[in-house]
Design a protein around this motif. Structure first.
Motif, PDB file in Angstrom:
ATOM      1  N   LEU A   5       0.842  -1.196   0.000  1.00 65.62           N
ATOM      2  CA  LEU A   5       0.000   0.000   0.000  1.00 65.62           C
ATOM      3  C   LEU A   5       0.875   1.243   0.000  1.00 65.62           C
ATOM      4  O   LEU A   5       1.930   1.269   0.644  1.00 65.62           O
ATOM      5  N   GLU A  13      -2.393   5.715   1.051  1.00 60.98           N
ATOM      6  CA  GLU A  13      -3.486   4.752   1.240  1.00 60.98           C
ATOM      7  C   GLU A  13      -3.575   4.351   2.713  1.00 60.98           C
ATOM      8  O   GLU A  13      -4.675   4.247   3.278  1.00 60.98           O
ATOM      9  N   ARG A  30      -5.118   7.065   4.614  1.00 59.48           N
ATOM     10  CA  ARG A  30      -6.560   7.124   4.429  1.00 59.48           C
ATOM     11  C   ARG A  30      -7.265   6.136   5.381  1.00 59.48           C
ATOM     12  O   ARG A  30      -8.258   6.462   6.009  1.00 59.48           O
ATOM     13  N   SER A  42     -12.787  -3.405  -0.958  1.00 60.37           N
ATOM     14  CA  SER A  42     -12.046  -2.436  -1.778  1.00 60.37           C
ATOM     15  C   SER A  42     -11.933  -2.924  -3.217  1.00 60.37           C
ATOM     16  O   SER A  42     -11.676  -4.104  -3.465  1.00 60.37           O
ATOM     17  N   GLU A  58     -10.925   4.832  -2.914  1.00 61.20           N
ATOM     18  CA  GLU A  58     -10.097   3.787  -3.531  1.00 61.20           C
ATOM     19  C   GLU A  58     -10.533   3.549  -4.974  1.00 61.20           C
ATOM     20  O   GLU A  58      -9.704   3.396  -5.865  1.00 61.20           O
ATOM     21  N   SER A  71      -9.347   6.363  -7.171  1.00 64.01           N
ATOM     22  CA  SER A  71      -7.916   6.307  -7.507  1.00 64.01           C
ATOM     23  C   SER A  71      -7.665   5.217  -8.536  1.00 64.01           C
ATOM     24  O   SER A  71      -6.819   5.349  -9.423  1.00 64.01           O
TER      25      SER A  71
END
Lengths: 578, 489
Positions: free
Chosen positions: A178, A182, A185, A215, B228, B231
């Motif tokens: 990552l 990220e 976040r 995700s 996410e 991006s």
């Protein structure tokens, strides 16, 4: 055994293509190509009765490699990923989400092909959000499991412990490290959630896990590629992309730390580095999942759970037997490829298979008790003995009607799937053919009825190739049970394949085993499965290189996988449309 | 205060388990204006809604049973458009045997029947291509062998995307009964799951483990997932980008749905949670889905639904019909040289089609029995019922059977039988005439899609797309520029 006498009202043939499969229009958030800027162009040439493999050559300068794309994970890949990241209990929860649908002809051949062109839509997203929180709950409710997973006690929800947890787990989930932003976040969300939930930092971590599981970096295998300095016209996959590709193909799951470390160290940039990892991975127990996924797609075993048969004729067919049929296919393939590292073409002739009690009863093998499948050797004298995969009841049942076998479905399957010989659509008028004289009331075998129906001259060009292979499997009924007669008449299971005569499943299987086109086709199907796409003619050189290497290796099963992933075909791509 | 009253007995019918949810009905706080056609709170008209209902494998038999679905003509008259006769319309038609379920439910004035359209070009040959042609109006993309996929959204998905963000909780609700799916989106296969999604629990979205978290926390998680996705969108190629963009939109919408409808509204009703029977209880499952779709429309959960009874080469065994023992596709392909078998197959197929029409009539009746304003929910709907071919015994798609129900808020004409065959002579049974791609005396089936769009107030001047047919001729087989004027009010 099985049905002998079909009632007159139900002597229909599963004519032309498919019975038992359900068509649909791109369920699973199929993307409108208009949005992607792609033309709705004409279909490739190839009308009625034409063979569409190989396709015509593309214009000069066209691609040599499969296009780069970011497919979504299949249901199996999602569940396996959760298992490897979070354990069996979490995987059991993940398995409740329904992300796939049965595949049928007319749809993409492999789940991976569908996964390359479909995404997740509103309902999927809603299901994924719900299941992600449930998975997180399953993990965090268990204090000991939680402690093992996190490895430290978070005092704050955005401290080093929490961030370390996200970085470590995220690396496996995203199949790459990552980026700091990220992780930041995640830290922000963990802190916000902890505040919302009474200051409990564990709640922050639980929510982070729910985010990680849904995700898009986990749900899609993100392949972008990079310019290859050696050959500007092509893309090469980055080391971490290669790690994801290897893991999802060979393990049907996420990479492990060793594979990611190899990517970090740049070792996946060379064929040797890839091969080394592949050989290590193929020795892992996880490799069984990769082989099983390929075998399941090859034999359309995922269609078994929804398969319907006539209950009066086949009272024993149901979910238990169908599940055993599916597992037989997967375990036999896993055994051949991983345990035996056999000549992969032995798939067609092996006498070893896996059965449990219901399946053993179907196969007339005495002495097998319980629902656990175990390895057996098929007794001599069974029409299945020596027929290998052609005797899989699951394959035979999927390629059959609800009441009767279907030489046409089976013949299409063997041509398309096992010989890579595809057919165009039947001519529109074909279905209106009528055959004289009227044979009402005549006692005939299924073969005789099929032969009469496909006799007209506009049917014959394809059916002369389709039907004989299907006739070779006539000793099996609509659920794959052996039968000695058909409609009280002797069965004629003779035919020829590329000039080689056969009479029955075992000799047809031998003819396939010894057929070079069939061996090449297995390698080609692995290419299609792995790239999630049906090749263009421009890809022939890289595919044929894979095929040739497979033949030269003595058709070793495990080596096919290792050779393939180390080949140009798996390591390079052509750019997607801008 | 005027309330939407959903017949409680009707809503509960079919509930075996007795589980039910008391649901809030947001628009129905929503008093209607004096005319009963607009919400009094904001004066906005009741929105037009679209429903898609799909069945597999057409209607006809190979021989004289071909005509058992087609309406019996009453007083057909020519219909002219642009100075040219383009079809016939008939307001005095009567029911054929297979359409009797609509008669029994007194729905003659609520439906229109359309025949005589032809599916031109490549899409003409086989189930999947035909289905794509009928529902999208665009050529297919070939993906190897028999594999075809659409190049454009099916009409239900198209409308749901156009109307997304209009205030309904779900852009589209889709369900599948016996397999297959023509919606273009993931569909529910369990009526209980559809109930849970739309009416279940607190009528928020399904919460799963998320129930342990506050709405704010759940939104934080979705914010992160959104970031996410955003991006990722920036990194991938065009086709992947479109998928990620759709993904992102779905997360945004989900985030909006979370926490909505949790406050008590002024009007509630009780919706029964259906109990899923066996997967082969096709009647029970269909009718449960139909009930839920009607209620979802009435309660403004969605403006678009798609209910696929079955599709393509269905392997469903409709064993509840005496004598049916084969998969649906196999049933329609008896041996070509056995007239007895053919006659038996046709007789069974006739019963299957009648059963299917009974299911469609049930859906239409459900929509009609829910009052809304001065009329019923059906008044604001347009339900398009289609199939990929007219005749499964031949695979022909040159006389496409279609049923449309509802008046689309007054824009669609019901009670009419319109035939788009204007070549003269007997239109059925037919012959190929100019060959599978060469007929000139029929309307293109894509016209029904343009007609639907116009009736629903969409501005499209044309619809559908061109492409080569499989013989390389005839570049214009999808695109149309005129709706069926006879069906627009």
């Amino acid at each position: 055994m099985g049905v002998r006498q079909a009632p007159t009202s139900a002597v229909a043939l599963a004519l032309v293509t498919v019975a038992g499969c359900m068509a649909d229009i791109g369920e699973g958030a199929w993307t409108d190509e208009r949005a992607a800027g792609a033309p709705a162009g004409p279909r490739p040439p190839g009308g009625p009765g034409t063979t569409t493999t190989p396709p015509p050559p593309p214009p000069p300068g066209a691609a040599l490699f499969a296009p780069v794309q970011s497919p979504r994970l299949t249901q199996r890949q999602f569940v396996n990923t959760i298992r490897d990241l979070l354990g069996d209990a979490a995987a059991a929860v993940a398995a409740r989400v329904d992300l796939d649908d049965p595949i049928g002809l007319g749809d993409h051949r492999f789940r991976t092909m569908r996964a390359a062109v479909t995404g997740f839509d509103d309902l999927d997203i809603e299901r994924l959000d719900g299941i992600a929180f449930e998975i997180a709950r399953a993990v965090f409710e268990d204090a000991a499991g939680r402690a093992r997973l996190v490895g430290c006690t978070p005092t704050t929800a955005d401290g080093d412990c929490a961030k370390g947890f996200v970085a470590r787990l995220g690396r496996l989930a995203y199949r790459r490290p990552l980026a700091p932003e990220e992780i930041a976040r995640y830290a922000g969300v963990m802190a916000a959630v902890a505040r919302n939930e009474g200051g409990d930092p564990w709640k922050g971590l639980e929510a982070a896990l729910a985010a990680l599981v849904q995700s898009p970096h986990l749900l899609y295998r993100v392949d972008v590629g990079e310019r290859d300095p050696q050959a500007p016209g092509r893309l090469r996959y980055t080391g971490h992309e290669m790690a994801g590709r290897l893991a999802l193909l060979l393990w049907d799951s996420a990479p492990d730390e060793s594979l990611l470390a190899a990517a970090d160290a740049g070792q996946l940039a060379t064929p040797e580095g890839v091969r080394q990892q592949a050989e290590r991975m193929l020795k892992s127990s996880r490799a069984a999942r990769g082989v099983a996924a390929f075998a399941s797609d090859m034999f359309e075993a995922d269609r078994l759970p929804g398969l319907e048969k006539d209950r009066a004729a086949f009272p024993r067919f149901g979910p238990v037997l169908a599940a055993a049929m599916r597992e037989e296919i997967e375990r036999t393939a896993v055994d051949l490829v991983l345990a035996q590292d056999a000549d992969l073409m032995d798939l067609f002739t092996t006498r070893a298979t896996y059965v449990n009690e219901p399946l053993a009863q179907l196969y007339e093998i005495p002495g097998v008790k319980g629902l656990e499948l175990r390895k057996v050797t098929l007794p001599a004298g069974s029409p299945r003995a020596g027929a290998g995969a052609l005797g899989f009841a699951g394959f035979l049942a999927v390629n059959a009607g609800a009441l009767e076998a279907s030489p046409i479905l089976r013949g299409v399957f063997l041509n398309e799937r096992m010989l890579c010989r595809e057919f165009g659509q039947p001519p529109a008028e074909a279905m209106n053919a009528s055959v004289a004289p009227d044979a009402s009331g005549t006692r005939r075998t299924l073969r005789q009825r099929v032969e009469a129906t496909t006799r007209p001259p506009n049917c014959a060009p394809c059916h002369d190739r389709i039907d004989p292979l299907g006739f070779g499997l006539e000793p099996f009924d609509a659920i794959g049970a052996a039968r000695a007669t058909d409609n009280g008449l002797p069965i004629d299971a003779s035919g020829t394949l590329d000039g080689v005569a056969f009479d029955g499943p075992a000799s047809l299987a031998r003819a396939l085993r010894d057929n070079e086109a069939a061996a090449r086709c297995l390698a080609r199907q692995l290419y299609r499965f792995a790239t999630g796409h049906h090749e263009d003619a421009g890809e022939e050189p890289v595919i044929q290189a894979v095929e040739t290497r497979f033949l030269a290796s003595g058709r070793r099963a495990r080596q096919l996988f290792a050779d393939f992933v180390a080949s140009d075909a798996f390591r390079y791509a052509r750019a997607a449309s801008p | 205060m005027p309330k939407l009253v959903i017949d409680r007995r009707a809503a509960l019918r079919g509930a075996a388990g007795g589980l039910a949810a008391s649901i809030a009905l947001p628009p129905l706080e929503a008093m209607f204006d004096a005319h009963g056609t607009a919400y009094a709170t904001d004066g906005k008209p009741v929105p037009r809604r679209f429903g898609m209902w799909w069945w597999a494998q057409g209607v006809g038999g190979k021989n004289d049973r071909s005509s058992e679905w087609f309406p019996r003509p009453g007083n057909p008259r020519p219909w002219s458009q642009g100075g040219k006769t383009v079809g016939t319309y008939d307001d005095e038609w009567t029911f054929s045997p297979e359409l009797m379920p609509f008669s029994r439910r007194d729905l003659r004035r609520d439906i229109s029947i359309v025949t005589g359209c032809r599916l031109f070009g490549w899409s003409e040959t086989m189930h999947d291509s035909q289905m794509i042609g009928m529902t999208t109006g665009w050529p297919v993309v070939n993906c190897g062998g028999f594999c075809v996929r659409p190049s454009r959204r099916p009409i239900a998905h198209e409308l749901s995307e156009r109307w997304r963000g209009g205030g309904e909780r779900f852009p589209i609700l889709a369900a599948t009964v016996a397999g297959g799916n023509v919606s273009g989106v993931t569909s529910e296969r369990s009526p209980a799951a559809l109930f849970d999604r739309v009416f279940g629990a607190s009528t928020t979205v399904r919460t799963g483990g998320g129930a342990r978290f506050s709405t704010a926390s759940r939104r934080s998680v979705l914010d992160l997932v959104q970031a996410e996705a955003a991006s990722l969108r920036a990194r991938v190629g065009a086709q992947d980008r479109a998928r990620i963009e759709a993904h992102l939109q779905s997360i945004r919408d989900l985030e909006q749905r979370i926490g909505r409808m949790t406050t008590p509204a002024e009007t509630t009703t009780t919706v029964a949670r259906p109990t899923d029977g066996p997967s082969t209880d096709y009647t029970g499952r269909h009718d449960a889905f139909a009930r839920l779709m009607a209620l979802a429309i009435a309660t403004r959960q969605t403006r678009v639904f798609c209910l696929t009874l079955d599709a393509g080469q269905s392997g469903a065994v409709y064993g509840h019909i005496p004598g049916v023992r084969q998969g649906h596709h196999a049933l329609t392909h008896p041996p070509s040289d056995d007239r007895t078998a053919l006659a038996n197959a046709e007789a069974l197929h006739h019963q299957v089609v009648t059963w299917k029409m009974e299911r469609l009539a049930t859906l239409v009746a459900y929509l009609k029995e829910i009052p809304e304003g001065a009329g019923t929910v059906l008044d604001s709907c347009l339900v398009f019922a289609g199939t990929e071919m007219d005749n499964p015994f031949t695979h022909y798609s040159i006389h496409q059977p279609m049923i449309l129900a509802g008046r689309a808020g007054g824009r669609f004409r019901t009670g009419r039988y319109y035939s788009a065959w204007y070549g003269g002579g007997q239109s059925y049974p037919y012959s190929f005439g100019g060959g599978p791609t060469g007929s000139t005396n029929q309307e293109n089936s894509t016209k029904i899609l343009l007609t639907i769009l116009r009736a629903l107030g969409e501005p499209d001047a044309e619809y559908g797309g061109d492409g080569l047919t499989n013989d390389g001729r005839n570049r214009n087989y999808g695109r149309v520029t005129e709706p069926f004027g006879a069906l627009l009010a």
